[in-house]
Design a protein around this motif. Structure first.
Motif, PDB file in Angstrom:
ATOM      1  N   TRP A 103       0.837  -1.216   0.000  1.00 40.17           N
ATOM      2  CA  TRP A 103       0.000   0.000   0.000  1.00 40.17           C
ATOM      3  C   TRP A 103       0.864   1.255   0.000  1.00 40.17           C
ATOM      4  CZ3 TRP A 103      -4.450  -1.199  -1.681  1.00 40.17           C
ATOM      5  CH2 TRP A 103      -5.132  -2.334  -1.239  1.00 40.17           C
ATOM      6  N   PHE A 104       2.059   1.143   0.576  1.00 43.97           N
ATOM      7  CA  PHE A 104       2.965   2.303   0.572  1.00 43.97           C
ATOM      8  C   PHE A 104       3.335   2.667  -0.856  1.00 43.97           C
ATOM      9  CE2 PHE A 104       3.311   1.166   4.963  1.00 43.97           C
ATOM     10  CZ  PHE A 104       3.614   2.345   5.610  1.00 43.97           C
ATOM     11  N   ARG A 105       3.661   1.608  -1.664  1.00 41.03           N
ATOM     12  CA  ARG A 105       4.034   1.856  -3.058  1.00 41.03           C
ATOM     13  C   ARG A 105       2.828   2.412  -3.824  1.00 41.03           C
ATOM     14  NH1 ARG A 105       5.233  -3.316  -5.093  1.00 41.03           N
ATOM     15  NH2 ARG A 105       3.033  -3.309  -5.683  1.00 41.03           N
ATOM     16  N   ASP A 106       1.673   1.789  -3.641  1.00 40.06           N
ATOM     17  CA  ASP A 106       0.463   2.237  -4.354  1.00 40.06           C
ATOM     18  C   ASP A 106       0.148   3.697  -4.031  1.00 40.06           C
ATOM     19  OD1 ASP A 106       0.434  -0.335  -5.131  1.00 40.06           O
ATOM     20  OD2 ASP A 106      -1.364  -0.920  -4.003  1.00 40.06           O
ATOM     21  N   THR A 107       0.293   4.048  -2.760  1.00 41.61           N
ATOM     22  CA  THR A 107      -0.022   5.415  -2.351  1.00 41.61           C
ATOM     23  C   THR A 107       0.962   6.402  -2.975  1.00 41.61           C
ATOM     24  OG1 THR A 107      -0.767   4.500  -0.259  1.00 41.61           O
ATOM     25  CG2 THR A 107      -0.460   6.880  -0.349  1.00 41.61           C
ATOM     26  N   TRP A 108       2.220   6.021  -2.952  1.00 40.25           N
ATOM     27  CA  TRP A 108       3.258   6.894  -3.514  1.00 40.25           C
ATOM     28  C   TRP A 108       3.002   7.125  -5.000  1.00 40.25           C
ATOM     29  CZ3 TRP A 108       6.328  10.483  -2.121  1.00 40.25           C
ATOM     30  CH2 TRP A 108       7.406  10.865  -2.913  1.00 40.25           C
ATOM     31  N   ASP A 115      -1.359   9.802  -8.176  1.00 46.65           N
ATOM     32  CA  ASP A 115      -1.096  11.189  -8.588  1.00 46.65           C
ATOM     33  C   ASP A 115      -1.819  12.200  -7.706  1.00 46.65           C
ATOM     34  OD1 ASP A 115       0.601  10.436 -10.557  1.00 46.65           O
ATOM     35  OD2 ASP A 115      -0.919  10.411 -12.138  1.00 46.65           O
ATOM     36  N   GLN A 116      -3.052  11.856  -7.303  1.00 43.01           N
ATOM     37  CA  GLN A 116      -3.818  12.785  -6.460  1.00 43.01           C
ATOM     38  C   GLN A 116      -3.126  13.016  -5.125  1.00 43.01           C
ATOM     39  OE1 GLN A 116      -7.815  11.497  -5.903  1.00 43.01           O
ATOM     40  NE2 GLN A 116      -8.479  12.161  -7.939  1.00 43.01           N
ATOM     41  N   VAL A 117      -2.634  11.932  -4.544  1.00 40.88           N
ATOM     42  CA  VAL A 117      -1.946  12.046  -3.259  1.00 40.88           C
ATOM     43  C   VAL A 117      -0.688  12.880  -3.424  1.00 40.88           C
ATOM     44  CG1 VAL A 117      -0.741  10.776  -1.433  1.00 40.88           C
ATOM     45  CG2 VAL A 117      -2.861   9.881  -2.381  1.00 40.88           C
ATOM     46  N   ARG A 118       0.040  12.629  -4.503  1.00 44.39           N
ATOM     47  CA  ARG A 118       1.272  13.386  -4.743  1.00 44.39           C
ATOM     48  C   ARG A 118       0.994  14.868  -4.910  1.00 44.39           C
ATOM     49  NH1 ARG A 118       5.954  10.946  -8.388  1.00 44.39           N
ATOM     50  NH2 ARG A 118       6.151   8.925  -7.367  1.00 44.39           N
ATOM     51  N   LEU A 126      -9.405   3.589   1.382  1.00 46.21           N
ATOM     52  CA  LEU A 126      -9.039   3.583   2.799  1.00 46.21           C
ATOM     53  C   LEU A 126      -7.628   3.041   3.062  1.00 46.21           C
ATOM     54  CD1 LEU A 126     -12.451   2.864   4.515  1.00 46.21           C
ATOM     55  CD2 LEU A 126     -11.250   5.020   4.254  1.00 46.21           C
ATOM     56  N   PRO A 127      -7.166   2.011   2.320  1.00 48.22           N
ATOM     57  CA  PRO A 127      -5.775   1.584   2.564  1.00 48.22           C
ATOM     58  C   PRO A 127      -4.780   2.713   2.313  1.00 48.22           C
ATOM     59  CG  PRO A 127      -6.931  -0.043   1.246  1.00 48.22           C
ATOM     60  CD  PRO A 127      -7.830   1.146   1.335  1.00 48.22           C
ATOM     61  N   GLU A 128      -5.059   3.538   1.303  1.00 50.58           N
ATOM     62  CA  GLU A 128      -4.167   4.674   1.043  1.00 50.58           C
ATOM     63  C   GLU A 128      -4.289   5.709   2.158  1.00 50.58           C
ATOM     64  OE1 GLU A 128      -4.245   6.345  -2.848  1.00 50.58           O
ATOM     65  OE2 GLU A 128      -4.077   4.398  -3.837  1.00 50.58           O
ATOM     66  N   VAL A 129      -5.519   5.898   2.660  1.00 47.10           N
ATOM     67  CA  VAL A 129      -5.701   6.816   3.790  1.00 47.10           C
ATOM     68  C   VAL A 129      -4.832   6.364   4.961  1.00 47.10           C
ATOM     69  CG1 VAL A 129      -7.332   7.638   5.540  1.00 47.10           C
ATOM     70  CG2 VAL A 129      -8.021   7.547   3.142  1.00 47.10           C
ATOM     71  N   VAL A 165      -2.055   4.749   4.969  1.00 46.12           N
ATOM     72  CA  VAL A 165      -0.643   5.050   4.715  1.00 46.12           C
ATOM     73  C   VAL A 165      -0.382   6.558   4.853  1.00 46.12           C
ATOM     74  CG1 VAL A 165       1.148   5.068   2.943  1.00 46.12           C
ATOM     75  CG2 VAL A 165      -0.279   3.042   3.257  1.00 46.12           C
ATOM     76  N   VAL A 166      -1.265   7.361   4.251  1.00 48.93           N
ATOM     77  CA  VAL A 166      -1.067   8.811   4.290  1.00 48.93           C
ATOM     78  C   VAL A 166      -1.109   9.320   5.726  1.00 48.93           C
ATOM     79  CG1 VAL A 166      -2.040  11.035   3.609  1.00 48.93           C
ATOM     80  CG2 VAL A 166      -1.952   9.173   1.963  1.00 48.93           C
ATOM     81  N   VAL A 167      -2.056   8.790   6.499  1.00 47.84           N
ATOM     82  CA  VAL A 167      -2.201   9.215   7.889  1.00 47.84           C
ATOM     83  C   VAL A 167      -0.933   8.890   8.681  1.00 47.84           C
ATOM     84  CG1 VAL A 167      -3.322   8.321   9.959  1.00 47.84           C
ATOM     85  CG2 VAL A 167      -4.699   9.331   8.151  1.00 47.84           C
ATOM     86  N   PHE A 168      -0.365   7.707   8.426  1.00 50.21           N
ATOM     87  CA  PHE A 168       0.889   7.321   9.067  1.00 50.21           C
ATOM     88  C   PHE A 168       1.991   8.317   8.701  1.00 50.21           C
ATOM     89  CE2 PHE A 168       4.844   4.709   8.468  1.00 50.21           C
ATOM     90  CZ  PHE A 168       5.154   4.583   9.812  1.00 50.21           C
ATOM     91  N   ALA A 169       2.060   8.653   7.411  1.00 47.31           N
ATOM     92  CA  ALA A 169       3.095   9.592   6.953  1.00 47.31           C
ATOM     93  C   ALA A 169       2.893  10.976   7.572  1.00 47.31           C
ATOM     94  CB  ALA A 169       3.076   9.680   5.427  1.00 47.31           C
ATOM     95  N   VAL A 170       1.632  11.402   7.680  1.00 44.72           N
ATOM     96  CA  VAL A 170       1.373  12.730   8.242  1.00 44.72           C
ATOM     97  C   VAL A 170       1.772  12.785   9.718  1.00 44.72           C
ATOM     98  CG1 VAL A 170      -0.421  14.406   8.805  1.00 44.72           C
ATOM     99  CG2 VAL A 170      -0.430  13.300   6.586  1.00 44.72           C
ATOM    100  N   ILE A 171       1.550  11.689  10.448  1.00 45.88           N
ATOM    101  CA  ILE A 171       1.973  11.652  11.853  1.00 45.88           C
ATOM    102  C   ILE A 171       3.481  11.874  11.930  1.00 45.88           C
ATOM    103  CG2 ILE A 171       2.252  10.175  13.889  1.00 45.88           C
ATOM    104  CD1 ILE A 171      -0.438   8.958  13.303  1.00 45.88           C
ATOM    105  N   LEU A 172       4.234  11.167  11.064  1.00 45.75           N
ATOM    106  CA  LEU A 172       5.690  11.364  11.057  1.00 45.75           C
ATOM    107  C   LEU A 172       6.045  12.805  10.708  1.00 45.75           C
ATOM    108  CD1 LEU A 172       7.193   8.190   9.376  1.00 45.75           C
ATOM    109  CD2 LEU A 172       7.052   8.780  11.788  1.00 45.75           C
ATOM    110  N   PHE A 173       5.377  13.333   9.680  1.00 40.22           N
ATOM    111  CA  PHE A 173       5.681  14.674   9.197  1.00 40.22           C
ATOM    112  C   PHE A 173       5.412  15.735  10.252  1.00 40.22           C
ATOM    113  CE2 PHE A 173       6.210  14.039   4.598  1.00 40.22           C
ATOM    114  CZ  PHE A 173       7.074  15.073   4.347  1.00 40.22           C
ATOM    115  N   THR A 174       4.456  15.490  11.150  1.00 43.88           N
ATOM    116  CA  THR A 174       4.157  16.493  12.162  1.00 43.88           C
ATOM    117  C   THR A 174       4.934  16.245  13.454  1.00 43.88           C
ATOM    118  OG1 THR A 174       2.168  15.240  12.710  1.00 43.88           O
ATOM    119  CG2 THR A 174       1.877  17.174  11.333  1.00 43.88           C
ATOM    120  N   VAL A 175       5.175  14.958  13.800  1.00 40.19           N
ATOM    121  CA  VAL A 175       5.847  14.686  15.075  1.00 40.19           C
ATOM    122  C   VAL A 175       7.334  14.997  14.993  1.00 40.19           C
ATOM    123  CG1 VAL A 175       6.543  12.850  16.649  1.00 40.19           C
ATOM    124  CG2 VAL A 175       4.166  13.047  15.963  1.00 40.19           C
TER     125      VAL A 175
END
Lengths: 292, 261
Positions: B47-52, B55-58, B228-231, B233-243
């Motif tokens: 899911w990490f690869r799919d999310t990356w 295009d919309q997420v990017r 939702l699987p992409e959500v 992954v994105v949510v995990f990344a956002v936690i890192l980006f903010t913490v």
């Protein structure tokens, strides 16, 4: 003399001129954008919208406010919003005290740093991530019901309800309460606590008679955030609230985003502005601004 | 003694309450299932690869970064100037300025969003990248301001006076004396402002036109129950980006605190 240098020494010799020069840019930003925007919201709340073309019609009419007062649903939504904001504030005060007190009075320096980080990390972990987490936890087949069934209890049906909103809001803003309470407990002179116990007071009475009143500004400072953040939310009600769990924010949001009725939305948004203005005036009286 | 252990018990319970949701939502990022369910069925990284590759997420990530960088830069300038001004002021005007700076985060988010939406409609300004930045910069100012003013309170004014006595003009004094002394507090404030901007959703919905920031993309996807699987992954990344910026910021403040002692 170089003109910049001349200006600089002119400014330097007059204190007010230097202060004014420093304040010019931020002052212009806040007056020209933020305060002007709040003014524009006031003005447009008396405007109306052309029902056919959707364009704004300037003027002065109390129609938006009459519409808000005549339909009981808007009163109900306002009461729900303020009621949940108030219960979230009380809940957070109760949950914050043990952590704030332990952090300042019981923990050694190392443990204290750990507790501080433990409060800061969820505070700054993404807001949406945390709301989404609770959506997963409280869902019918979520973590909570799985855990309840594992220990032999029946499922709870609190997903998508006012209970869910109460839990999630209390969760979201708890760190905003812990930090100012801890800061105000830290400012209490240890000699006051010693004096209290020398006079024969028990720990609980010292807490109630000495610590609690002196930490009041901290609690009010925290309450500004827990109350205001709940009052101004519409995302959490949308994601974890159920049918009929609209907040003031949801009405405002759908009137701006969906029906494009900015004047009506602006009129409803005047209510939280009034509530917060009253709240901030009381908070100021109680010395909360020094505790922020 | 008994009451002390009761307090620690309560502290433990509250900490579990604070951390369990964060841990749970991180675990979901590694779930193999296309629909979130508990217990998590299977471990997957694809899911990490799919999310990356989405295009919309990017596009949303890029916009969020662009907004956060610009809003932070503006907040650094405005917040530092305001703090330096307030540090020179008498108590009454001081209170007014620090109150106004605080308003955008002390007032409910819906109000700031609604006010800006009404203002932009009033001025006939089309919503764009710059309207998003304007909103974010406004509520980020107080974060930088708070950090800088806390530093200025601890600094003796005699340093600035010494610089003037030695013949430095105001610009020289600013560049060689005041700025180096404030630098780490401006940096710490900027990191927090970045985290705040990167994560903001309530005001942004009112100031963004058709564009999606990352939080707007997440909000839309959760609401529609799509991707939702992409959500996850994105949510995990956002936690890192903010913490991560917050931890760095705490370190900056901590280092400066130790150096001052």
């Amino acid at each position: 003399m170089h003109p910049l240098k001349a200006w600089s020494s002119f400014v330097w010799r007059r204190g007010w001129a230097a202060t004014g020069a420093l304040l010019a840019l931020p002052g212009a930003w806040f007056a020209g954008l933020y305060l002007a925007a709040i003014g524009a919201m006031f003005v447009t709340s008396f405007w109306s919208v052309d029902p056919l073309s959707g364009t704004l019609i300037p003027g002065f009419s109390l129609g938006n406010f009459q519409a808000l007062l005549s339909d009981p649903i808007y009163t109900k939504i306002a009461l729900r919003t303020v009621g949940i904001a108030a219960s979230v504030t009380v809940t957070d005060i109760l949950l914050a005290w043990p952590v704030a007190y332990a952090m300042v009075r019981l923990a050694g320096p190392r443990l204290r740093a750990v507790l501080m980080a433990a409060v800061m990390v969820p505070l700054w972990s993404s807001y949406l991530a945390r709301v989404y987490a609770w959506r997963l936890i409280l869902a019918h087949n979520g973590v909570l019901n799985w855990a309840l069934i594992e220990i032999g209890l029946p499922r709870l049906h609190i997903g998508y309800s006012n209970w869910a909103m109460w839990i999630v809001f209390s969760y979201l803003w708890l760190p905003f309460m812990i930090l100012p309470i801890a800061a105000s407990v830290e400012r209490i002179a240890p000699s006051l606590l010693e004096a209290s116990s020398d006079l024969g007071e028990t720990g609980l009475r010292t807490f109630r008679r000495v610590v609690l009143p002196l930490a009041l500004p901290g609690m009010v400072a925290g309450a500004i955030f827990t109350f205001s953040l709940t009052l101004g939310d519409y995302v959490t009600p949308m994601l974890v609230g159920g049918e009929g769990s609209d907040f003031i924010g949801n009405v405002v949001y759908s009137n701006v985003g969906v029906t494009n009725n900015i004047p009506f939305a602006a009129a409803y948004a005047v209510l939280p502005l009034g509530v917060m203005a009253g709240f901030l005036l009381i908070a100021r009286r109680l010395g909360a601004f020094d505790a922020l | 003694m008994r009451s002390e252990s009761l307090i620690w018990l309560a502290v433990g319970a509250v900490l579990v309450f604070l951390f369990a949701p964060v841990v749970i939502v991180i675990l979901y990022a590694f779930s193999a299932a296309p629909i979130p369910a508990w217990p998590i069925a299977g471990f997957a990284l694809h899911w990490f690869r799919d999310t990356w590759n989405d295009d919309q997420v990017r596009a949303a990530l890029l916009l969020s970064l662009e907004v956060a960088v610009m809003a932070t830069a503006m907040a650094m300038v405005l917040g530092t100037l305001a703090a330096m001004a307030v540090a020179r002021m008498q108590s009454a005007t001081k209170e007014v300025v620090s109150f106004v700076v605080l308003l955008p985060i002390a007032l409910p988010g819906i109000l700031t969003g609604m006010a800006l939406a009404a203002y932009f409609a009033y001025l006939n300004v089309n919503l764009s990248y710059w309207t998003i930045v304007a909103g974010h910069a406004t509520f980020c100012v107080v974060i930088v301001y708070n950090n800088v003013i806390a530093r200025l309170r601890r600094l003796p004014r005699s340093l600035v006076e010494a610089s003037a006595d030695l013949g430095a003009d105001a610009f020289h004094t600013f560049r060689r004396v005041q700025l180096p002394m404030m630098a780490s507090s401006i940096g710490a404030g900027a990191l927090l402002a970045f985290a705040l901007s990167f994560d903001e959703v309530i005001v942004t919905t009112f100031t963004a036109g058709a564009q999606n920031t990352l939080p707007l993309w997440i909000f839309g996807a959760i609401r529609l129950g799509q991707q939702l699987p992409e959500v996850n992954v994105v949510v995990f990344a956002v936690i890192l980006f903010t913490v991560v910026p917050v931890m760095l910021s705490q370190k900056l403040i901590g280092d400066a605190g130790r150096a001052a002692r």
